[in-house]
Design a protein around this motif. Structure first.
Motif, short mmCIF file in Angstrom:
data_model
loop_
_atom_site.label_atom_id
_atom_site.label_comp_id
_atom_site.label_asym_id
_atom_site.label_seq_id
_atom_site.Cartn_x
_atom_site.Cartn_y
_atom_site.Cartn_z
N THR A 50 0.83 -1.20 0.00
CA THR A 50 0.00 0.00 0.00
C THR A 50 0.86 1.25 0.00
N ALA A 51 2.17 1.08 0.29
CA ALA A 51 3.06 2.24 0.35
C ALA A 51 4.51 1.79 0.19
N VAL A 52 5.35 2.74 -0.22
CA VAL A 52 6.80 2.57 -0.25
C VAL A 52 7.34 3.54 0.79
N THR A 53 8.25 3.06 1.64
CA THR A 53 8.75 3.87 2.75
C THR A 53 10.26 4.05 2.65
N PHE A 54 10.71 5.29 2.92
CA PHE A 54 12.14 5.62 2.90
C PHE A 54 12.52 6.12 4.29
N THR A 55 13.66 5.67 4.80
CA THR A 55 14.17 6.15 6.09
C THR A 55 15.50 6.84 5.83
N PHE A 56 15.63 8.08 6.29
CA PHE A 56 16.84 8.87 6.10
C PHE A 56 17.57 9.04 7.43
N ASN A 57 18.82 9.47 7.39
CA ASN A 57 19.59 9.68 8.62
C ASN A 57 19.25 11.01 9.29
N SER A 65 9.50 16.91 -1.82
CA SER A 65 9.72 15.49 -2.07
C SER A 65 8.80 14.98 -3.18
N THR A 66 9.37 14.15 -4.05
CA THR A 66 8.58 13.47 -5.08
C THR A 66 9.02 12.02 -5.13
N VAL A 67 8.04 11.14 -5.35
CA VAL A 67 8.32 9.72 -5.51
C VAL A 67 7.48 9.23 -6.68
N VAL A 68 8.12 8.58 -7.65
CA VAL A 68 7.42 8.02 -8.79
C VAL A 68 7.63 6.51 -8.76
N VAL A 69 6.53 5.77 -8.60
CA VAL A 69 6.57 4.31 -8.57
C VAL A 69 5.98 3.84 -9.90
N THR A 90 6.98 8.55 3.24
CA THR A 90 6.12 7.46 2.80
C THR A 90 5.32 7.89 1.58
N GLN A 91 5.32 7.04 0.56
CA GLN A 91 4.55 7.28 -0.66
C GLN A 91 3.50 6.18 -0.80
N ALA A 92 2.22 6.55 -0.75
CA ALA A 92 1.15 5.58 -0.97
C ALA A 92 1.17 5.14 -2.42
#
Length: 190
Positions: A50-57, A65-69, A90-92
């Motif tokens: 349902t989502a793609v998640t990114f964790t940064f330092n 922010s932009t995310v293209v799936v 988090t990108q749904a």
């Protein structure tokens, strides 16, 4: 051969000026970096996402922010805009097709420096019942990618501007030091 005291003093002044000019530029290299993504690069997913998640330092700026799936069919499956909470972005996503999925992301560090990356994973999850394929056209993905490239070019221009400013400052200091040495020699020989 020993250099005269005046020349040694000028060289020491130039070295000190270079240290002063270059020292403030060092903290700018501490940009945010991606620590983890879910799913990970190269992973095979067996349950519907349902989502793609990114964790940064460190924290990143949600508004930039932009995310293209993108599925293997070239269609974007991003659903809405990414959301940022603390160090997580988090990108749904809409129901994904089976096969290779490409994720391209771009965000901005707390210090204003743009960072980006991409990775792929394989979707082996069964298609949800009644799933409707995404309707985003590949042209929308292409225009989004062009915007990312344009933003990156403007960000790189800012970084290069700092480098040129530092190099220009060093050139000015060297020219002044050379002029002082020339003036000193001219005054003592005449």
């Amino acid at each position: 051969m020993r250099l005269p005291v005046t020349i040694r003093a000028m060289l020491a002044a130039v070295a000190a000026a270079m240290l002063v000019l270059l020292a403030p530029a060092q903290p700018a290299s501490a940009h945010a970096r991606l620590v983890n993504s879910d799913p990970a690069n190269g992973a095979t997913v067996t349950t519907p996402l349902t989502a793609v998640t990114f964790t940064f330092n460190e924290m990143v700026k949600q508004q930039f922010s932009t995310v293209v799936v993108t599925g293997a069919d070239g269609v974007s499956y991003s659903d809405g805009t990414p959301k940022s909470v603390d160090k997580t972005l988090t990108q749904a996503v809409k129901p994904l097709p089976s096969g290779a999925v490409k994720v391209a992301w771009r965000t901005v560090s707390g210090d204003g420096h743009p960072i980006e990356g991409q990775f792929t994973f394989t979707n082996a999850a069964p298609a949800p019942t009644g799933a409707v394929p995404a309707t985003s056209a590949p042209a929308a993905v292409a225009s989004s990618a062009q915007a990312v490239v344009a933003d990156q070019a403007s960000g790189e221009a800012g970084s290069n501007g700092l480098l040129w400013a530092v190099l220009g400052g060093v050139a000015v200091v060297l020219a002044l030091a050379g002029g002082a040495v020339w003036w000193r020699r001219r005054s003592t020989s005449g």
